[in-house]
Design a protein around this motif. Structure first.
Motif, PDB file in Angstrom:
ATOM      1  N   ILE A 707       0.924  -1.199   0.057  1.00  0.00           N
ATOM      2  CA  ILE A 707      -0.529  -0.424  -0.300  1.00  0.00           C
ATOM      3  C   ILE A 707       1.023   1.497   0.009  1.00  0.00           C
ATOM      4  O   ILE A 707       0.640   1.633  -1.113  1.00  0.00           O
ATOM      5  CB  ILE A 707      -1.142  -0.043   1.089  1.00  0.00           C
ATOM      6  N   VAL A 708       1.987   1.437   0.570  1.00  0.00           N
ATOM      7  CA  VAL A 708       2.713   2.307   0.932  1.00  0.00           C
ATOM      8  C   VAL A 708       3.600   2.573  -0.712  1.00  0.00           C
ATOM      9  O   VAL A 708       3.734   3.485  -1.462  1.00  0.00           O
ATOM     10  CB  VAL A 708       3.414   2.488   1.748  1.00  0.00           C
ATOM     11  N   TYR A 713       4.985   6.602  -1.824  1.00  0.00           N
ATOM     12  CA  TYR A 713       5.608   7.342  -0.580  1.00  0.00           C
ATOM     13  C   TYR A 713       6.365   6.061   0.224  1.00  0.00           C
ATOM     14  O   TYR A 713       7.124   6.558   1.448  1.00  0.00           O
ATOM     15  CB  TYR A 713       5.087   7.259   0.736  1.00  0.00           C
ATOM     16  N   HIS A 714       6.924   4.735  -0.310  1.00  0.00           N
ATOM     17  CA  HIS A 714       8.041   3.860  -0.331  1.00  0.00           C
ATOM     18  C   HIS A 714       9.198   4.166   0.231  1.00  0.00           C
ATOM     19  O   HIS A 714      10.102   4.040   1.603  1.00  0.00           O
ATOM     20  CB  HIS A 714       8.290   2.743  -1.021  1.00  0.00           C
ATOM     21  N   SER A 715       9.507   5.433  -0.528  1.00  0.00           N
ATOM     22  CA  SER A 715      11.262   5.725  -0.316  1.00  0.00           C
ATOM     23  C   SER A 715      11.130   6.581   1.249  1.00  0.00           C
ATOM     24  O   SER A 715      12.818   6.832   1.299  1.00  0.00           O
ATOM     25  CB  SER A 715      11.765   7.363  -1.575  1.00  0.00           C
ATOM     26  N   ASP A 720      13.929   6.276   9.279  1.00  0.00           N
ATOM     27  CA  ASP A 720      13.790   5.740  10.191  1.00  0.00           C
ATOM     28  C   ASP A 720      13.153   6.913  11.351  1.00  0.00           C
ATOM     29  O   ASP A 720      12.088   6.453  11.846  1.00  0.00           O
ATOM     30  CB  ASP A 720      14.865   4.662  11.054  1.00  0.00           C
ATOM     31  N   GLY A 721      14.038   7.689  11.839  1.00  0.00           N
ATOM     32  CA  GLY A 721      13.906   9.071  12.610  1.00  0.00           C
ATOM     33  C   GLY A 721      12.542   9.702  12.896  1.00  0.00           C
ATOM     34  O   GLY A 721      12.323   9.752  13.252  1.00  0.00           O
ATOM     35  N   ASN A 735      10.579  -2.879   8.908  1.00  0.00           N
ATOM     36  CA  ASN A 735      10.457  -1.333   8.737  1.00  0.00           C
ATOM     37  C   ASN A 735       9.618  -0.614   8.967  1.00  0.00           C
ATOM     38  O   ASN A 735       7.836  -0.918   8.538  1.00  0.00           O
ATOM     39  CB  ASN A 735      10.338  -2.048   6.788  1.00  0.00           C
ATOM     40  N   VAL A 736       9.408   0.146  10.007  1.00  0.00           N
ATOM     41  CA  VAL A 736       8.779   0.524  11.430  1.00  0.00           C
ATOM     42  C   VAL A 736       8.005   1.454  10.129  1.00  0.00           C
ATOM     43  O   VAL A 736       6.233   2.346  10.675  1.00  0.00           O
ATOM     44  CB  VAL A 736       9.264   0.967  12.117  1.00  0.00           C
ATOM     45  N   GLY A 737       8.590   2.358   9.321  1.00  0.00           N
ATOM     46  CA  GLY A 737       7.919   3.057   8.051  1.00  0.00           C
ATOM     47  C   GLY A 737       6.872   2.855   7.415  1.00  0.00           C
ATOM     48  O   GLY A 737       5.779   3.895   7.663  1.00  0.00           O
TER      49      GLY A 737
END
Length: 788
Positions: A707-708, A713-715, A720-721, A735-737
């Motif tokens: 979906i991301v 928006y995957h990039s 991560d921060g 991948n928490v993003g």
């Protein structure tokens, strides 16, 4: 059928109707580049249009347009022109065409085109194209079909109130309506002219309303001079349905779906010809002219063998082949000869051809004997087999073309000549070529026909092969072959007809897809079917025959009352009836499809019922035994298919040919998921690898990543921060993003503070997530900017 009633005052209509800004007023300023241009008609013999032909002046036309349409102040007049357009009765109607545009720093952000009848000031058409990047459609659409109908009715009340009581709403589009998968949607509202409560689709109007509630187009067509047949006692609908069943004829055809996956194999199918019934007599109305032949081939056995692809003709040999076969005189000078090769991605075989053209120059006696372009000849020859596949002889337009044709060659002589020619050219195919020629022509038709059209369809053991034929045109004056066309493939069709379902069962299946409707239709004029429609259009453009309107300029238009078969699902993509199994298949892909709304027994009152039904409407979910099993874990292939269909707006056309190498070893070209998986690869949703495992399950983290990526928006997930990591199980995420984005956008949710990345996704969860994905995409995506 419902008469169009005048719509009452509606808050929605008053706030949304025809506005592209919160408050819309007419643009008073006029661009300095605005011009008044008078253009001549397109067809030979049509009278020029001038300002004197119009009763409405340019200034009056602008005022009429101002009263009909409300545009924002930033839409500026660009041009106004007077053009002539043929009406149904052949009359050339002067029409003012007014163009407005929205321009920001030399960039066009929108256009509006308005057409005003130059005789009475009627609005005949309107079209709005809004390319402003700040105007983004929302999802789901702000207005549904019912609201769009009310907006359309209000618009008619404003621009054409005198015709309101003479309109009937056509419900066919609404009956076949599926909830859109994209906010950029146009509701098509159609009203037919009412004649005593019976629709006449030849007159009426169309209105398009977008999902934001804007009327984006309007088209109006009306002829008060049409004479309607008076039928005091038409046969009943029930009787008409019975007669349709008795008179319907089905034929067997081999069809190859043009976007089929895997090996292109022919499908034997039942084809049904459409026709209408005279409402007074029950007889076929305007029957198709009879054709000769009894479905027997030219010869019982082939006269020779089919040529082998071993010749490799040179240019000189190809030129000689055509020149000798068609007796081209030395006056014809070769202009061009090009060699072309194409490779069949499925078989790997290469086909090649020579394409040539000749010209016979003629002296122009009106221009001091200067040499000008004259008669032209085009031809194509298969360079490997030596078969001539195309020959076309063209005579340019002259004043003589408008004179009646006096034929010297009879149809029987033309058939005999073309048959002998075909036998000589294609001796290896004569046992599969069946004469197919129209035998009856009116005297009016013959006066316009320069050639006899003789065709031979390919038939194998009683089954016709779709789009495979040989066509020959014989000049009715000179007796020469003026056109020759061969379309015969090397596809391996069955030598004997396969087992098929009965004619009666096939009729039941076909007729169930139609409603029997009473209506008025115009008696035919213009194109009559005597020649292929493509050739008719070319002949009109070249001036060889006059257009339909021009030939009927003084004739009265007559409409007769008929019963017609009207498709129940007008929005359905093309389909075919598999004669072996009795199943419906997509004519594009060959996949088994359902023509009816997909209804399952296990989603009633389910928490995701609406989302599941939406995906079922687009056949994005697999159904077995009338159940979709909403709480069953979804397969990876099915999930990707659903996402791709959602991203594609439910539109067809996702196709990859045999030349496409599979991105995964376990999703080959023959897989039902192949096109969707490959499309996902092309969209950047999947990374190419050894295996995809389409039958395996998919977990929540994998779906979140898809979906991301679909949102583009995957990039961002690389940083991560910047993401909220307040998931109780954040440590279990690769991948928490991805999880943070889908949760933050309310596409997916937490359970007791946990994302549960390894939990398998059910069909209901996937359908719900993809619906919210569509909502979010509409809110976030940038509208493309169109620069001209």
């Amino acid at each position: 059928m419902k008469l169009l009633k005048q719509a009452g005052t509606m808050v929605l209509a008053s706030t949304l109707l025809l506005t592209v800004a919160p408050i819309g007023v007419w643009a008073e300023s006029v661009s300095g580049t605005a011009t008044t241009a008078m253009t001549s008609p397109a067809f030979p013999g049509q009278a020029d249009i001038s300002v004197q032909d119009a009763k409405i002046t340019k200034e009056q036309a602008i005022e009429y347009a101002k009263g009909y349409i409300t545009l924002p102040t930033d839409y500026i007049l660009q041009s106004i022109s007077l053009n002539g357009f043929y009406g149904q009765n052949g009359q050339s109607i002067p029409t003012w065409n007014i163009s407005y545009s929205k321009k920001v720093k030399d960039r066009f952000y929108g256009t509006a085109n308005i057409a005003i009848n130059g005789l009475d000031g009627t609005l005949t058409s309107y079209n709005l194209n809004d390319n402003d990047p700040e105007h983004k459609p929302s999802y789901p659409p702000k207005v549904d079909f019912q609201a769009a109908k009310e907006l359309a009715a209000s618009f008619v009340a404003k621009v054409n109130p005198s015709k309101q009581k003479e309109l009937l709403y056509d419900e066919s589009v609404e009956k076949a309506f599926r909830t859109p998968l994209d906010g950029n949607y146009q509701y098509n509202i159609r009203y037919d002219r009412s004649v005593g409560g019976v629709p006449f689709s030849g007159n009426g109007l169309n209105i398009n309303v977008n999902g934001e509630g804007q009327v984006t187009s309007y088209w109006y067509n009306w002829d008060d001079k049409v004479i309607f047949d008076k039928v005091s006692a038409p046969i009943s609908t029930e009787k008409a349905a019975q007669l349709f069943r008795e008179k319907t004829e089905l034929s067997l055809q081999y069809l190859i779906p043009y976007n089929t996956q895997g090996k292109r194999a022919p499908i034997i199918s039942y084809f049904m010809n459409s026709f209408a019934l005279d409402a007074a007599t029950g007889e076929i109305s305007q029957p198709v002219p009879s054709v000769s032949g009894d479905n027997k081939p030219l010869t019982e056995k082939p006269l020779g063998t089919k040529p082998t692809a071993t010749l490799n003709l040179t240019k000189e040999e190809a030129v000689k082949k055509v020149s000798t076969t068609f007796n081209l005189s030395a006056e014809y000078k070769l202009q061009e000869a090009s060699y072309n090769e194409t490779k069949n991605p499925e078989t790997g075989e290469t086909s090649s051809s020579w394409n040539m053209s000749w010209n016979k120059a003629t002296a122009d006696t009106t221009a001091s004997g200067k040499i000008v372009a004259g008669n032209n000849v085009w031809a194509s020859v298969n360079s490997k087999t030596g078969v001539i596949t195309n020959f076309n002889y063209y005579i340019p337009y002259s004043g003589d073309n408008e004179k009646p044709i006096e034929g010297k060659i009879s149809l029987d002589d033309a058939i005999a000549k073309s048959t002998e020619f075909v036998k000589a050219q294609l001796p290896g195919s004569t046992d599969q070529l069946v004469l197919n020629v129209q035998k009856e022509y009116s005297q009016d038709m013959l006066k316009q026909m320069r050639t006899w059209e003789v065709s031979y369809k390919r038939v194998i053991d009683g089954v016709a092969v779709n789009n495979e034929e040989v066509r020959v045109s014989i000049d009715r004056v000179t007796g020469a072959i003026s056109n020759y066309y061969v379309s015969l493939s090397d596809v391996a069709y069955p030598a004997q007809k396969p087992e098929v379902i009965s004619i009666d069962k096939a009729k039941d299946l076909w007729l169930a897809q139609f409603d029997v409707k009473l209506g008025y239709v115009l008696d035919s004029n213009g194109y009559t079917g005597a020649i292929p429609i493509e050739k008719y259009r070319l002949m009109v453009a070249a001036g060889e025959v006059p257009p339909a309107g021009a030939t009927a300029s003084k004739a009265e238009s007559k409409a007769k009352l008929v019963y017609s078969l009207v498709p129940k699902n007008v929005n359905r993509d093309s389909f075919l009836l598999d004669a072996s199994s009795g199943q419906w298949r997509s004519a594009q892909s060959g996949e088994i499809i359902s023509l009816d709304k997909v209804i399952v027994s296990d989603i009633d009152k389910h928490w995701a019922q609406n989302e599941l039904q939406l995906m079922l409407d687009y056949q994005a979910l697999d159904v077995k035994d009338g159940k979709v099993n909403p709480d069953q874990t979804i397969k990876r292939g099915e999930l990707v298919k659903m996402l791709v269909i959602a991203m594609n707006g439910g539109n067809g056309g996702i196709y990859y040919g045999a030349e496409r190498a599979a991105s995964f070893a376990d999703v080959g070209n023959g897989s039902k998921y192949f096109a969707y998986v490959e499309n996902a690869v092309d969209r950047g949703l999947l990374d190419v690898g050894k295996e995809f495992n389409p039958e395996a399950t998919m977990n929540r983290e994998e779906m979140a990543q898809l979906i991301v990526k679909a949102l583009g928006y995957h990039s961002l997930t690389k940083y991560d921060g910047v993401f909220n990591k307040d998931f109780l199980d954040a440590g279990k995420l690769a991948n928490v993003g991805d999880a943070a984005i889908v949760v933050g956008l309310n596409i997916m949710t937490l359970s007791d503070g946990n994302f549960a990345p390894q939990e398998e996704v059910t069909k209901a969860q996937a359908a719900s997530a993809f619906y919210r994905f569509l909502q979010t995409r509409a809110e976030l995506q940038e509208k493309p900017r169109y620069y001209y």
